[in-house]
Design a protein around this motif. Structure first.
Motif, PDB file in Angstrom:
ATOM      1  N   ALA A  36      87.216  15.848 -42.319  1.00 45.75           N
ATOM      2  CA  ALA A  36      87.528  14.505 -43.030  1.00 45.75           C
ATOM      3  C   ALA A  36      88.843  14.204 -43.351  1.00 45.75           C
ATOM      4  N   ILE A 291      84.162   8.944 -41.196  1.00 45.04           N
ATOM      5  CA  ILE A 291      84.615  10.595 -41.415  1.00 45.04           C
ATOM      6  C   ILE A 291      85.646  10.868 -42.349  1.00 45.04           C
ATOM      7  N   VAL A 299      81.362  15.786 -44.221  1.00 44.14           N
ATOM      8  CA  VAL A 299      80.999  14.969 -43.237  1.00 44.14           C
ATOM      9  C   VAL A 299      79.758  15.436 -42.415  1.00 44.14           C
TER      10      VAL A 299
END
Length: 471
Positions: A36, A291, A299
């Motif tokens: 992320a 994401i 994630v």
């Protein structure tokens, strides 16, 4: 108590155990959350995958380079011993000091807290929001207590001998590999969509920054990309760290001249493949913007929701609990052997050099446990991890350069294994790792500067200890 010399260690660990220790110590919670931050930093699918791949490759280069050192010095202590032989006791002490003060204990604390964070999905009462005691800015919450209890339990298990902890490590790591492989396979077969995959790979090499207010991407220039890559690699390098743990317990490995180096190579290869495949699954299942904006950076939870529906969160929580538990077992097992070796050199508390009836350094294990537990209570473990990476990289660079020093210093020493691609691959690692260090000092000086300061604080401590022992 047994006599405190290397021969008292029991050689009970084989190649499988060594490889599982490497894999188990490397895979903690990073692969489930780090992507992320990378997505936010570079805003590009191509760069996301490449950053994981580069981190994996340079880790493997370091691992195969370390193989030469592990074959030359197949005793407990690992990196500490290599630095002492290549340089001197001061450099080795600075590593050991940083290792105890921040690197190993800080990582153990953070991994313990990650365990309790995901345990809260299954048992909400163990959440860090459940505060038990508060005084000033200090808050004692249930999550901290749970993390400390797991550290104490794993420390106790390790004091009972290496056999029990190796069985637990191997079983949990195999479960970890199978469960992550299952997530990858189910992700590609049940939830992957061509539309998402194609959209994520469209314009895949143009870096962007994500505007959280508008939910849109904005292109960034080369300078911002370099800064973003440096920041992103903190997470991937942490996720790829702890592969050296098997060198610390070389005194308990069967045929260490062969199996220590091979364990590092196989372990880092397995983890690199898992990490890259996991991220390819992410971009096949989740739009890049999701994401980047995953809640609390989780994630894997978003991916699991796409794959398994509502039960996906619980599946990931269980996976991460197993993953972090195995990770900490490996970290705790390996770390105490460094303090044991330092104590034998007169650079740590004498009691750390004593083995108990189970032939393990119990006092060193408990000292590590106490300091890691204190770090859990400070709530500063996130900061510790952020600035420890620069210390880790500095000592990796010094150790790999140490291979070249030892080739000149000990030209006739027996080298059962020689670094692959020498000197090109070791030099490549040194160049890449040095570039990351310099970039981090420029872009994250407020945290990395503290990391370097903690390391340098070891210099006066070393001379105080040296003066005390010489009197």
């Amino acid at each position: 108590m047994t006599d405190n010399n290397q021969e008292e260690f029991k050689k009970e660990l084989g190649l499988l155990d060594g490889t599982m220790l490497v894999v188990g110590s490397m895979i903690g919670s990073g692969i489930f959350i780090v992507s992320a931050d990378i997505a936010r930093q570079v805003g590009s699918t191509g760069w996301l995958i490449l950053i994981w791949l580069i981190s994996g490759i340079i880790t493997m280069i370091a691992a195969v380079s370390y193989g030469e050192l592990s074959a030359m010095f197949p005793n407990a202590g690992g990196q500490y011993v290599y630095l002492k032989e290549a340089y001197n006791k001061l450099v080795a002490f600075l590593y050991g000091w940083s290792f105890f003060a921040v690197i190993q204990t800080g990582t153990i604390a953070a991994v313990g807290v990650a365990f309790s964070k995901f345990a809260a999905y299954l048992i909400p009462a163990v959440s860090d929001e459940n505060v038990l005691y508060e005084i000033g800015s200090f808050k004692l919450n249930v999550a901290q207590i749970v993390s400390i209890v797991t550290i104490i339990f794993l420390t106790y298990l390790n004091t009972r001998g290496v056999k029990n902890s190796k069985i637990l490590q191997t079983i949990l790591t195999i479960i970890k590999i199978v469960s992550i492989s299952g997530l990858i396979i189910f992700g590609f077969t049940l939830a992957a969509k061509a539309s998402i995959w194609n959209a994520n790979w469209t314009d895949a090499w143009t870096p962007h920054s994500f505007n959280t207010d508008t939910g849109s991407w904005m292109p960034i220039n080369t300078t911002a990309l370099i800064s973003g890559i440096s920041a992103a690699m903190v997470g991937t390098l942490f996720s790829s760290d702890s592969w050296t743990g098997v060198t610390f317990i070389a005194g308990e490995i069967k045929n260490p001249k062969r199996n220590v180096g091979l364990s590092m190579f196989l372990g880092t290869l397995i983890v690199t493949i898992i990490y890259v495949l996991t991220n390819l699954m992410y971009v096949a299942v989740i739009p890049l913007s999701e994401i980047a904006t995953a809640k609390s950076d989780r994630v894997a939870v978003v991916a699991s929701d796409y794959i398994f529906g509502d039960i996906g969160t619980l599946i990931i929580a269980l996976m991460i609990m197993i993953s972090t538990f195995a990770c900490n077992n490996g970290l705790i097992m390996a770390g105490a052997r460094v303090y044991y070796t330092m104590a034998n050199d007169g650079l740590f508390f004498k009691k750390a050099a004593v083995l108990n009836q189970a032939s393990v350094p119990a006092w060193a294990l408990w000292a590590q446990c106490i300091w890691a537990s204190v770090l859990c209570l400070t709530g500063k473990y996130g900061d510790l991890l952020d600035f420890v990476i620069i210390i880790v990289l500095i000592f990796y660079i010094l150790t790999i350069y140490g291979i070249m020093r030892l080739r000149k210093k000990m030209p006739d020493a027996v080298r059962p294994y020689k670094a692959i691609g020498y000197p090109f691959l070791p030099l490549l690692y040194i160049v890449i790792a040095s570039a990351v260090c310099v970039s981090l000092l420029f872009t994250k000086f407020s945290t990395c500067g503290w990391g370097v300061l903690i390391m340098l604080m070891g210099i006066p401590i070393y001379y105080l200890i040296k003066e005390k022992t010489s009197n």
